[in-house]
Design a protein around this motif. Structure first.
Motif, mmCIF file in Angstrom:
data_model
loop_
_atom_site.group_PDB
_atom_site.id
_atom_site.type_symbol
_atom_site.label_atom_id
_atom_site.label_comp_id
_atom_site.label_asym_id
_atom_site.label_seq_id
_atom_site.Cartn_x
_atom_site.Cartn_y
_atom_site.Cartn_z
ATOM 1 N N UNK A 94 36.623 130.772 153.978
ATOM 2 C CA UNK A 94 36.833 129.837 152.870
ATOM 3 C C UNK A 94 35.623 128.927 152.715
ATOM 4 N N UNK A 95 35.184 128.747 151.486
ATOM 5 C CA UNK A 95 34.145 127.768 151.172
ATOM 6 C C UNK A 95 34.677 126.893 150.044
ATOM 7 N N UNK A 96 34.810 125.606 150.329
ATOM 8 C CA UNK A 96 35.270 124.657 149.313
ATOM 9 C C UNK A 96 34.073 123.937 148.716
ATOM 10 N N UNK A 97 33.996 123.961 147.394
ATOM 11 C CA UNK A 97 32.882 123.367 146.665
ATOM 12 C C UNK A 97 33.377 122.161 145.894
ATOM 13 N N UNK A 98 32.852 120.989 146.192
ATOM 14 C CA UNK A 98 33.182 119.789 145.443
ATOM 15 C C UNK A 98 32.103 119.538 144.401
ATOM 16 N N UNK A 99 32.503 119.326 143.155
ATOM 17 C CA UNK A 99 31.526 119.172 142.078
ATOM 18 C C UNK A 99 32.056 118.237 141.007
ATOM 19 N N UNK A 100 31.153 117.564 140.271
ATOM 20 C CA UNK A 100 31.604 116.780 139.123
ATOM 21 C C UNK A 100 32.371 117.665 138.146
ATOM 22 N N UNK A 129 36.108 117.308 140.270
ATOM 23 C CA UNK A 129 36.642 115.964 140.061
ATOM 24 C C UNK A 129 35.507 114.955 139.988
ATOM 25 N N UNK A 130 35.697 113.877 139.220
ATOM 26 C CA UNK A 130 34.672 112.834 139.135
ATOM 27 C C UNK A 130 34.740 111.899 140.347
ATOM 28 N N UNK A 131 34.115 112.312 141.440
ATOM 29 C CA UNK A 131 34.159 111.519 142.660
ATOM 30 C C UNK A 131 33.030 111.965 143.584
ATOM 31 N N UNK A 132 32.806 111.182 144.630
ATOM 32 C CA UNK A 132 31.869 111.559 145.685
ATOM 33 C C UNK A 132 32.666 112.228 146.796
ATOM 34 N N UNK A 133 32.238 113.398 147.230
ATOM 35 C CA UNK A 133 32.936 114.138 148.266
ATOM 36 C C UNK A 133 32.298 113.861 149.625
#
Length: 303
Positions: A94-100, A129-133
């Motif tokens: 699994x690779x989770x990618x956090x992005x704007x 999501x609009x956030x800092x991960x």
């Protein structure tokens, strides 16, 4: 009690998915077995590795320390198999990618499916999501952000600069007449972010185009702003990769108002030797490079 190295596989699966049921599916077993193996590992190590909550499993400080070693063992095991068996290294997990929200939903989501076709054992999760991960807290394996990190055990690279302009619906301009100077912008309703909920200074745009400008309609979500602008609610600063090719929108004063921001891609330093992380990061970087003109549209807009 003897340490069972196989328990680390269960530990990594729970750490990456955050839930027993999801980890069980990946391991080809049931959640009770996963729970039992995690409990056994915690007992043998004499430490709680996860914080349990209705939202799932999150790593404790001890879990954070263990995952570094567990991933190193995982990489070593894969290297041994690759070297001795002579098989090609399989990119899996699994690779989770956090992005704007704009980048993750509009640019990345329609294109990254190709990577799962190349690597059938790779599972990708896009959190747009609009956030800092927080990579340190394992909220994501890879993060796309607007600022280069200046602290923490992270490595990063620049993806691309991207341009933004003021946009309005064509219908709005037709009804309200042309907007031919910067001072006129203040006489129109503005659409933007909720000021106190802006998660990075890079999104605080309005101060750069005029003094005392505030949005009459605001949202934390970029797609909400985009759709409000398309519906004729007012003027909105939008990334060109989202708006420049939209037939319902027209750039307002594109020669006078242009903003430039930067997308960075980053991961935890411990993941630099992870085949799956490096594969996904490289794929995203190649996607962006191939679509560079989509992100930078200088001198291609007109009133």
């Amino acid at each position: 009690m003897a340490f069972d190295w196989d328990d680390l596989r269960y530990f990594l699966s729970v750490a990456r998915t955050g839930r027993l049921t999801a980890a069980a599916r990946r391991m080809g077993t049931d959640h009770a077995t996963v729970s039992r193996r995690i409990t056994a590992l915690e007992s043998r190590l004499g430490a709680d590795l996860f914080m349990r909550s209705p939202r799932g499993y999150s790593l404790t400080d001890a879990g954070e320390r263990l995952i570094v070693q567990a991933e190193a063992i995982e990489s070593s095991a894969a290297s041994i198999e690759n070297d001795l068996a002579g098989d090609r290294f399989s990119v899996s997990g699994v690779v989770r990618i956090g992005a704007p929200d704009g980048f993750g939903s509009l640019f990345l989501a329609p294109r990254i499916g190709e990577l799962t076709l190349r690597h059938p054992e790779l599972e990708l999760q896009i959190v747009a999501m609009p956030r800092v991960f927080s990579l340190t807290k394992r909220e994501a394996d890879i993060a796309i952000g607007l600022e280069r990190p200046d602290r923490g055990r992270l490595f990063s690279r620049k993806l691309t600069d991207y341009t933004l302009h003021v946009y309005a619906a064509r219908s709005y301009v037709n009804e309200n007449g042309p907007i031919d100077d910067l001072n006129a912008i203040a006489r129109h309703p503005l659409i933007g972010y909720i000021p106190e909920l802006i998660f990075t200074p890079q999104l605080d745009y309005l101060g750069q185009i005029g003094d005392g400008l505030t949005p009459r309609l605001s949202s934390t979500n970029l797609f909400a702003q985009l759709n409000a602008a398309k519906a004729g609610a007012g003027l909105c600063i939008l990334p060109d990769f989202m708006a420049a090719n939209d037939a319902d929108l027209v750039a307002v004063l594109p020669q006078e108002v242009e903003l430039v921001r930067t997308f960075w891609i980053m991961a935890h330093l411990d993941a630099r030797n992870s085949a799956r992380i490096q594969t996904v990061m490289g794929f995203i970087a190649d996607l962006v490079k191939a679509q560079r003109d989509l992100f930078q549209v200088r001198n291609r807009l007109s009133d």
